[in-house]
Design an enzyme around this catalytic site. Sequence first.
Site, short mmCIF file in Angstrom:
data_model
loop_
_atom_site.label_atom_id
_atom_site.label_comp_id
_atom_site.label_asym_id
_atom_site.label_seq_id
_atom_site.Cartn_x
_atom_site.Cartn_y
_atom_site.Cartn_z
N GLU A 1 35.60 35.88 39.36
CA GLU A 1 34.13 35.79 39.35
C GLU A 1 33.57 34.59 38.59
OE1 GLU A 1 32.64 39.64 38.14
OE2 GLU A 1 33.51 40.63 39.87
N GLU B 1 39.78 43.73 46.81
CA GLU B 1 39.10 44.88 46.18
C GLU B 1 38.22 45.62 47.18
OE1 GLU B 1 37.12 43.81 42.50
OE2 GLU B 1 38.63 42.31 42.00
C1 XIL Z 1 35.88 47.67 37.74
C2 XIL Z 1 36.70 48.94 37.62
O1 XIL Z 1 36.86 49.48 38.90
C3 XIL Z 1 36.02 49.91 36.69
O2 XIL Z 1 36.85 51.03 36.46
C4 XIL Z 1 35.67 49.24 35.38
O3 XIL Z 1 34.94 50.14 34.58
C5 XIL Z 1 34.88 47.98 35.60
O4 XIL Z 1 35.59 47.12 36.47
N1 XIL Z 1 35.15 43.32 40.30
C6 XIL Z 1 36.38 43.25 39.69
C7 XIL Z 1 36.99 44.48 39.15
O5 XIL Z 1 37.01 42.19 39.68
O6 XIL Z 1 37.81 44.24 38.04
C8 XIL Z 1 35.96 45.53 38.82
O7 XIL Z 1 36.63 46.72 38.47
C9 XIL Z 1 35.03 45.74 39.99
C10 XIL Z 1 34.31 44.48 40.33
#
Ligand code: XIL
Length: 360
Positions: free
Chosen positions: A175, A280
Amino acid sequence: MIHGLRAQRLLGALCLAIATACGSGPTEPDDTGFSPPPSNPDTIPLRQLAQQRGIRIGSAVDAGFRYTGSQGTLFRAKLAREFSMLTPENDMKHASIHPARDTYRFGPADSLVTFAEANGMQVRGHTLVWHQQLASWLTNGTWTTAETRTLLDDHIRTVVEHYKGRLVAWDVVNEPFNDNGGMRSGFWFDRLGEAYIEQAFRAANVADPQAKLFLVDYNIEGINAKSDSAYALVSRLLARGVPVHGIALQGHFQVGTVPPTLAANIARFAALGLRIHIAELDVRIQLPSTTATLQQQANDYRDVFAACLTTTACEAVVAWGLTDRESWVPSTFPGWGEPMLFTGSFDPKPAFFAIYQLLK
Ligand code: XIL
């Protein structure tokens, strides 16, 4: 190995073209392109179908993996049966794995990696550099620029060396962009400027020369200002010989919003010589869900997998969770939920069958 996979994918494409020759799906599609669930629940594992198409299918896991009793047994069995790739949802993040300056806590992530190895699953490391989930000893400290550089190097070297040779990929920088395409402000950028990105990739590559190194972001799935910036950045990095091997598109979608330019966007990154992972994936629905929104979700999942199958550069699609029950969505986006392939009781949803049908 690579050649074998490519041949398999070709064969898969041929099978798709002449479905009868390779066995048809569970049921014939109706005119929306969707097939209802097969009456026989003994499906072929998704990972096997994915392998035949030359891709890996993955799941990110956290609390569910550690459930005790029969829930835990079921969770881990489902995970190993259906998926050939695993991402620790939180256990490798800075705050989790590096809780004090001289303390690393590898235990939880080690369990995941051991489980993955025992079950023939590849592991994606997530994530070395991010603006969130940083340990407070780091963000509350006062550091000179030179110290900050050292802290970045030390963290990456220690974590990547710990898993050296065992992880197929690392999300090195997560990000880095704002939605308008500018560089995002955060702990590392504010202190080191854009140079933190090059430093991170170089450090990771020294620590594990085999691991494929990815730049990751969300809202870069389609062609837009943000993905243009990602494209420009990786082009600059590649021109300077920085070891960037892949781009990971997160793929957190609201139902019905998979961008029509996804495949074209994947193609332009592939043309740079990069690997592509959908890293994701989840498709959230406004609650309560309806037959129509669950059907749209199925189409969305299908479209994402179909886009990945358009090029051998797209190697993997990882769902950001296993069942609706553990997903980060309900607590993060109030009013939204049910984003995964399985219900909280491990029942396959229309999205599961849409992928099943597509891969088969
Ligand atoms: C999220 C997790 O799913 C949660 O459990 C945590 O509380 C916060 O992070 N983008 C990403 C991930 O790169 O690491 C994030 O994961 C979701 C958004």
